[in-house]
Scaffold this motif. Structure first.
Motif, PDB file in Angstrom:
ATOM      1  N   GLN A 109      32.166  40.372  45.821  1.00  0.00           N
ATOM      2  CA  GLN A 109      33.539  39.897  46.046  1.00  0.00           C
ATOM      3  C   GLN A 109      33.571  38.390  46.255  1.00  0.00           C
ATOM      4  OE1 GLN A 109      34.530  42.456  49.411  1.00  0.00           O
ATOM      5  NE2 GLN A 109      36.026  43.482  48.092  1.00  0.00           N
ATOM      6  N   VAL A 110      34.560  37.775  45.592  1.00  0.00           N
ATOM      7  CA  VAL A 110      34.838  36.365  45.853  1.00  0.00           C
ATOM      8  C   VAL A 110      36.204  36.300  46.520  1.00  0.00           C
ATOM      9  CG1 VAL A 110      35.253  34.097  44.833  1.00  0.00           C
ATOM     10  CG2 VAL A 110      33.461  35.583  43.892  1.00  0.00           C
ATOM     11  N   PHE A 111      36.277  35.617  47.636  1.00  0.00           N
ATOM     12  CA  PHE A 111      37.528  35.477  48.377  1.00  0.00           C
ATOM     13  C   PHE A 111      38.072  34.071  48.127  1.00  0.00           C
ATOM     14  CE2 PHE A 111      34.779  38.440  50.487  1.00  0.00           C
ATOM     15  CZ  PHE A 111      35.608  39.498  50.871  1.00  0.00           C
ATOM     16  N   VAL A 112      39.343  34.003  47.771  1.00  0.00           N
ATOM     17  CA  VAL A 112      39.973  32.704  47.578  1.00  0.00           C
ATOM     18  C   VAL A 112      41.003  32.515  48.680  1.00  0.00           C
ATOM     19  CG1 VAL A 112      41.332  31.268  46.038  1.00  0.00           C
ATOM     20  CG2 VAL A 112      39.608  32.814  45.086  1.00  0.00           C
ATOM     21  N   ARG A 113      40.818  31.444  49.434  1.00  0.00           N
ATOM     22  CA  ARG A 113      41.678  31.186  50.591  1.00  0.00           C
ATOM     23  C   ARG A 113      42.530  29.958  50.290  1.00  0.00           C
ATOM     24  NH1 ARG A 113      42.092  34.032  55.607  1.00  0.00           N
ATOM     25  NH2 ARG A 113      43.170  32.625  57.013  1.00  0.00           N
ATOM     26  N   PHE A 114      43.837  30.152  50.256  1.00  0.00           N
ATOM     27  CA  PHE A 114      44.728  29.019  49.980  1.00  0.00           C
ATOM     28  C   PHE A 114      45.085  28.304  51.279  1.00  0.00           C
ATOM     29  CE2 PHE A 114      45.121  32.009  46.525  1.00  0.00           C
ATOM     30  CZ  PHE A 114      45.097  31.198  45.403  1.00  0.00           C
ATOM     31  N   ALA A 115      45.565  27.067  51.145  1.00  0.00           N
ATOM     32  CA  ALA A 115      45.855  26.247  52.323  1.00  0.00           C
ATOM     33  C   ALA A 115      46.892  26.921  53.224  1.00  0.00           C
ATOM     34  CB  ALA A 115      46.329  24.862  51.888  1.00  0.00           C
ATOM     35  N   ASN A 116      47.789  27.725  52.647  1.00  0.00           N
ATOM     36  CA  ASN A 116      48.820  28.377  53.460  1.00  0.00           C
ATOM     37  C   ASN A 116      48.321  29.656  54.138  1.00  0.00           C
ATOM     38  OD1 ASN A 116      48.617  30.231  51.395  1.00  0.00           O
ATOM     39  ND2 ASN A 116      50.656  29.833  50.544  1.00  0.00           N
ATOM     40  N   GLY A 117      47.013  29.918  54.020  1.00  0.00           N
ATOM     41  CA  GLY A 117      46.457  31.086  54.691  1.00  0.00           C
ATOM     42  C   GLY A 117      46.428  32.330  53.832  1.00  0.00           C
ATOM     43  N   LYS A 118      47.098  32.274  52.699  1.00  0.00           N
ATOM     44  CA  LYS A 118      47.092  33.422  51.788  1.00  0.00           C
ATOM     45  C   LYS A 118      45.686  33.594  51.225  1.00  0.00           C
ATOM     46  CE  LYS A 118      48.930  34.485  47.557  1.00  0.00           C
ATOM     47  NZ  LYS A 118      49.437  33.852  46.379  1.00  0.00           N
ATOM     48  N   GLU A 119      45.284  34.851  51.040  1.00  0.00           N
ATOM     49  CA  GLU A 119      43.939  35.086  50.515  1.00  0.00           C
ATOM     50  C   GLU A 119      43.994  36.122  49.407  1.00  0.00           C
ATOM     51  OE1 GLU A 119      40.294  34.723  53.079  1.00  0.00           O
ATOM     52  OE2 GLU A 119      40.346  36.896  52.860  1.00  0.00           O
ATOM     53  N   ARG A 120      43.185  35.926  48.381  1.00  0.00           N
ATOM     54  CA  ARG A 120      43.050  36.994  47.395  1.00  0.00           C
ATOM     55  C   ARG A 120      41.573  37.243  47.103  1.00  0.00           C
ATOM     56  NH1 ARG A 120      44.208  35.165  41.196  1.00  0.00           N
ATOM     57  NH2 ARG A 120      43.590  37.325  40.885  1.00  0.00           N
ATOM     58  N   VAL A 121      41.305  38.443  46.623  1.00  0.00           N
ATOM     59  CA  VAL A 121      39.918  38.853  46.392  1.00  0.00           C
ATOM     60  C   VAL A 121      39.702  39.027  44.902  1.00  0.00           C
ATOM     61  CG1 VAL A 121      38.157  40.576  46.927  1.00  0.00           C
ATOM     62  CG2 VAL A 121      39.953  40.083  48.597  1.00  0.00           C
ATOM     63  N   LEU A 122      38.667  38.405  44.395  1.00  0.00           N
ATOM     64  CA  LEU A 122      38.298  38.560  42.998  1.00  0.00           C
ATOM     65  C   LEU A 122      37.088  39.493  42.936  1.00  0.00           C
ATOM     66  CD1 LEU A 122      38.393  34.748  42.029  1.00  0.00           C
ATOM     67  CD2 LEU A 122      40.306  36.372  42.096  1.00  0.00           C
ATOM     68  N   GLU A 123      37.281  40.643  42.292  1.00  0.00           N
ATOM     69  CA  GLU A 123      36.205  41.636  42.237  1.00  0.00           C
ATOM     70  C   GLU A 123      35.330  41.421  41.001  1.00  0.00           C
ATOM     71  OE1 GLU A 123      35.648  43.883  44.513  1.00  0.00           O
ATOM     72  OE2 GLU A 123      37.534  43.979  45.660  1.00  0.00           O
ATOM     73  N   HIS A 124      34.030  41.572  41.205  1.00  0.00           N
ATOM     74  CA  HIS A 124      33.084  41.449  40.094  1.00  0.00           C
ATOM     75  C   HIS A 124      32.208  42.696  40.039  1.00  0.00           C
ATOM     76  CE1 HIS A 124      34.335  37.349  40.948  1.00  0.00           C
ATOM     77  NE2 HIS A 124      34.038  37.074  39.695  1.00  0.00           N
ATOM     78  N   GLU A 125      31.698  42.976  38.859  1.00  0.00           N
ATOM     79  CA  GLU A 125      30.816  44.137  38.722  1.00  0.00           C
ATOM     80  C   GLU A 125      29.438  43.865  39.295  1.00  0.00           C
ATOM     81  OE1 GLU A 125      30.589  45.711  34.791  1.00  0.00           O
ATOM     82  OE2 GLU A 125      32.775  45.812  34.630  1.00  0.00           O
ATOM     83  N   ARG A 126      29.052  42.601  39.290  1.00  0.00           N
ATOM     84  CA  ARG A 126      27.760  42.214  39.827  1.00  0.00           C
ATOM     85  C   ARG A 126      27.975  41.117  40.858  1.00  0.00           C
ATOM     86  NH1 ARG A 126      22.871  44.235  38.251  1.00  0.00           N
ATOM     87  NH2 ARG A 126      22.978  45.334  36.279  1.00  0.00           N
ATOM     88  N   THR A 127      26.915  40.814  41.582  1.00  0.00           N
ATOM     89  CA  THR A 127      27.010  39.841  42.655  1.00  0.00           C
ATOM     90  C   THR A 127      27.453  38.463  42.147  1.00  0.00           C
ATOM     91  OG1 THR A 127      25.326  40.976  43.900  1.00  0.00           O
ATOM     92  CG2 THR A 127      25.684  38.669  44.449  1.00  0.00           C
ATOM     93  N   ALA A 128      28.357  37.853  42.881  1.00  0.00           N
ATOM     94  CA  ALA A 128      28.780  36.489  42.603  1.00  0.00           C
ATOM     95  C   ALA A 128      27.718  35.557  43.158  1.00  0.00           C
ATOM     96  CB  ALA A 128      30.130  36.222  43.261  1.00  0.00           C
ATOM     97  N   ALA A 129      27.026  34.869  42.256  1.00  0.00           N
ATOM     98  CA  ALA A 129      25.857  34.105  42.694  1.00  0.00           C
ATOM     99  C   ALA A 129      26.144  32.624  42.898  1.00  0.00           C
ATOM    100  CB  ALA A 129      24.727  34.279  41.694  1.00  0.00           C
ATOM    101  N   GLY A 130      27.139  32.080  42.214  1.00  0.00           N
ATOM    102  CA  GLY A 130      27.430  30.655  42.365  1.00  0.00           C
ATOM    103  C   GLY A 130      28.893  30.404  42.081  1.00  0.00           C
ATOM    104  N   LEU A 131      29.478  29.443  42.793  1.00  0.00           N
ATOM    105  CA  LEU A 131      30.906  29.153  42.651  1.00  0.00           C
ATOM    106  C   LEU A 131      31.105  27.681  42.328  1.00  0.00           C
ATOM    107  CD1 LEU A 131      32.177  30.863  45.950  1.00  0.00           C
ATOM    108  CD2 LEU A 131      32.023  31.903  43.667  1.00  0.00           C
ATOM    109  N   ALA A 132      32.080  27.393  41.452  1.00  0.00           N
ATOM    110  CA  ALA A 132      32.435  25.994  41.186  1.00  0.00           C
ATOM    111  C   ALA A 132      33.898  25.912  40.769  1.00  0.00           C
ATOM    112  CB  ALA A 132      31.552  25.417  40.087  1.00  0.00           C
ATOM    113  N   PHE A 133      34.607  24.939  41.340  1.00  0.00           N
ATOM    114  CA  PHE A 133      35.985  24.696  40.915  1.00  0.00           C
ATOM    115  C   PHE A 133      36.001  23.698  39.766  1.00  0.00           C
ATOM    116  CE2 PHE A 133      37.105  26.466  45.041  1.00  0.00           C
ATOM    117  CZ  PHE A 133      38.260  27.171  44.729  1.00  0.00           C
ATOM    118  N   ALA A 134      36.940  23.908  38.847  1.00  0.00           N
ATOM    119  CA  ALA A 134      37.160  22.932  37.784  1.00  0.00           C
ATOM    120  C   ALA A 134      37.769  21.679  38.407  1.00  0.00           C
ATOM    121  CB  ALA A 134      38.096  23.512  36.726  1.00  0.00           C
ATOM    122  N   PRO A 135      37.538  20.512  37.767  1.00  0.00           N
ATOM    123  CA  PRO A 135      38.062  19.266  38.353  1.00  0.00           C
ATOM    124  C   PRO A 135      39.581  19.234  38.402  1.00  0.00           C
ATOM    125  CG  PRO A 135      37.056  18.876  36.200  1.00  0.00           C
ATOM    126  CD  PRO A 135      36.718  20.272  36.590  1.00  0.00           C
TER     127      PRO A 135
END
Lengths: 327, 360
Positions: A109-135
């Motif tokens: 699971q990848v959790f995305v936390r927005f500045a307003n406190g809202k959160e969403r979960v991104l589900e993956h079939e395999r482990t999320a090993a590395g994260l990067a935001f686009a510029p």
């Protein structure tokens, strides 16, 4: 000669950063050390081990995650805020994005936390090993087994999947946002064009895993660890690094464990397994010794300050410090 | 910075065999040690002193053209995370799911440089259920693999079966894995020194490829092997034959158990000194071509004109070997090699091995 201010911190240095002018070190023992004048003061942040850290894009706070399931923010003044808690989870990946967005991962699971406190979960079939935001834009790359998933985190759309066989461990976007690059279990890098998932850039030849990547000023080169020199892949050609020789800087008989490109000049700071730190200029391969091989084992973290005058470093064995090039 | 490698013990066992009971015993015993335990699911375990980590078994094929080269990706990350913590641990215990093949866990400790730099695989410990093992071995390939990979086997629930059944189960285990140490247990009661810090994957500690017999604590049990060893072997049970320290050249395996095509079994080879110029190319070739079928291999070898014992071990296609020590005075310079696997061509292995022998 540069001067070095040293701090024996007695714990694995997971990350080094500058919060404004102040150096800060995230430590494996769950503490964050803030430098105050001549000394570094430890602040207890996690009750277990601290696994990952990333600085917010505004540069004001360090976000840390731990095996206590907490995501915590700390500022240069030592003010600590708990941002999220996932009981019993190991949170071993974190990335900071635009508009105060924080992404962190535990297992699949990848959790995305927005500045307003809202959160969403991104589900993956395999482990999320590395994260990067686009510029630009709210786009997140998640390195995983057999490829990378690109999510538009502001929408409910399914991710764009780029496939390449093998286990992908880390991710980074080129500063122009045109390419996404992953590090792999198989001691290599793989790159895709973001526009269409094509391009398949295969960068290999490393004797060990690549654990550190850093884009040079203006994104012309991607510097990497994992060999007995810093390997810098050229990205200023039309087809990226394909068919081009990478720059090889700071060749020694020691594996490079960390790289950090200077914020404005074409210079890279290179940390080695024996604790040495070199600064090397791209144009003429001219080398300057910033730290001699020494106590504390392999370099595990390097970070330039905003102006590129001071370099913070940390080692696996708990030595940390700030190298001042101006003095 | 200490260079001490943290020992990792892998606990396997089919569903219901008693793995969790063993884990609880290890954690609750007053040994003053601190363990990190990697489990698939948080269960009824956990002692304050220890760190329990929940981790999904993530099996990754290496993209290197080798179909049997698999690693546990989650394990690599957890070990890396543990190494950042202060104080360290006396050991790491990895509990696999009941349905897991232990190969990926074992291979992780050979294939990942970072894991190798910080930790070492100590032993694969398999808990087997004396009541149900024979049935499981017939219907579950994972149960066979767990026995095949084991360095230590706890034949648990041994109080629930009679002596005859117990002997039959042990014979079957020996067909698959002649060298694991078997301990008969009830509710996994065992001296933990027989489970932990075994050094089973330490080439320096491979002392013998003689079969391991039931150890001291089991004196009140019948030693099923006893009467077959140390004597002339004329009309005895052939299952034990090649495992006894005597001359048994020319004996073929005789299996009481009908071996089906996918059965795991072992081939034990013995000979005198070997020609290294023939042996190494052969072992390289055979592990490449037969790697998927070879679960484990171990050898103590006498190379021609070499004053030292050469020891070898492998998991699938991965083989590593080293010179261990000088042959002792009076020690018989003999080569022994054991394959455990599926679909092994015993006759061909024997022939190829014998072709490497210089002197008997």
């Amino acid at each position: 000669m540069p001067t070095i201010q040293s701090f024996p911190l007695d714990a694995f240095v997971v990350a080094a950063e500058f919060l404004g002018p102040e150096p800060v070190f995230a430590l494996g023992d769950g503490n964050v050390a803030l430098v105050d004048g001549a000394s570094a003061e430890k602040h207890a942040v996690h009750s277990g081990g601290l696994l990952a850290a990333a600085r917010t894009l505004d540069g004001n706070r360090l976000i840390t995650t731990g095996d206590d399931g907490r995501v915590v923010a700390i500022d240069a003044g030592g003010k600590i805020d708990e941002i999220a808690l996932q009981p019993k989870k190991w949170i071993d990946q974190v990335a900071c994005g635009p508009d105060g967005v924080i992404a962190y991962a535990s297992g699949r699971q990848v959790f995305v936390r927005f500045a307003n406190g809202k959160e969403r979960v991104l589900e993956h079939e395999r482990t999320a090993a590395g994260l990067a935001f686009a510029p630009k834009g709210l786009r997140l790359a998640v390195a995983r087994y057999n490829g990378v998933s690109l999510w538009w985190i502001g929408t409910d759309a399914k991710p764009t999947e780029f496939e390449w066989k093998g286990s992908h461990l880390g991710a980074t976007f080129s500063p122009d946002g045109k390419n996404v690059i992953t590090t792999m279990q198989e001691n290599s890098l793989h790159g895709w064009r973001v526009a269409d998932g094509g391009g398949h850039m295969r960068m290999s030849g490393y004797p060990g895993k690549v654990k550190s990547m850093s884009w040079s000023a203006k994104g012309r080169f991607l510097a990497t660890s994992g060999a007995e020199m810093a390997v810098l892949w050229p990205f200023h050609f039309k087809d990226g690094p394909m068919g081009k020789q990478p720059l090889q800087l700071g060749t020694r008989d020691q594996i490079v464990t960390f790289v950090a490109c200077h914020p404005t000049e074409e210079v890279v700071a290179i940390g080695y397994k024996d604790g040495m730190v070199l600064a090397v200029r791209f144009a003429d391969s001219d080398e300057a010794i910033l730290r001699k091989p020494g106590e504390g084992g392999p370099i595990s973290a390097l970070a330039w300050d905003k102006k590129g005058i001071r370099l913070a470093f940390g080692t696996e064995g708990g030595q940390a410090g700030v190298i001042d090039l101006a003095s | 910075m200490t260079e001490t490698l943290i020992p990792v013990t892998v606990l396997t066992g089919y569903l219901g065999a008693g793995k969790t009971t063993l884990l609880n015993r290890i954690l609750s015993e007053n040994h003053g040690k601190k363990y990190a335990v990697i489990v698939n699911e948080f269960g009824e375990i956990g002692i304050d002193n220890d760190l329990i980590v929940e981790s999904d078994e993530e099996i990754y094929e290496m993209n290197n053209g080798c179909v049997c080269c698999t690693v546990r990706g989650d394990l690599i990350r957890v070990v890396e995370g543990l190494m950042k913590r202060p104080g360290g641990f006396d050991g790491i215990l990895v509990e696999t799911t009941g349905l897991a093949n232990p190969a990926p866990v074992a291979q992780t400790f050979f294939m990942d440089d970072d894991v190798r730099a910080k930790s070492r695989l100590d032993a694969v410990v398999t808990v087997a259920d004396a009541m149900n093992l024979l049935t499981r071995l017939d219907d579950a390939p994972e149960a066979e693999e767990q026995i095949a990979f084991a360095d230590v086997i706890l034949l648990n629930k041994s109080d629930l079966v009679d002596a005859e059944k117990l002997a039959a189960v042990e014979r079957r285990i020996r067909e698959i894995n002649p060298h694991a140490t078997i301990h008969r247990t009830e509710r996994c009661a065992i001296d933990l020194s027989k489970v932990l810090d075994r050094g089973a994957f330490d080439l320096e500690r491979i002392l013998t490829l003689d079969p391991e017999f039931l150890e001291g604590e089991d004196h009140d049990h019948d030693h099923v092997h006893d009467e077959n060893c140390g004597h002339d072997h004329h009309d005895h049970d052939h299952v034990h034959d090649e495992n006894c320290g005597h001359d048994h050249h020319g004996h073929d395996h005789h299996h009481h158990h009908p071996r089906h095509d996918e059965s795991v079994f072992s081939v034990s080879l013995r000979g005198g000194t070997l020609d290294p110029n023939k042996f190494f190319p052969w072992i390289q070739e055979i592990t490449q071509s037969e790697g998927p079928n070879i679960l484990r291999l171990k050898g103590i070898l006498a190379m021609d004109k070499d004053p030292q014992r050469y020891v070898l071990q492998g998991v699938h296609m991965i083989v590593e070997g080293t010179h261990q020590r000088d042959w002792a005075e009076g020690e018989k310079r003999e080569s022994r090699l054991v394959f455990i696997g599926r679909k092994l061509n015993e006759a061909a292995l024997r022939k190829a091995f014998e072709d490497c022998v210089i002197a008997a």
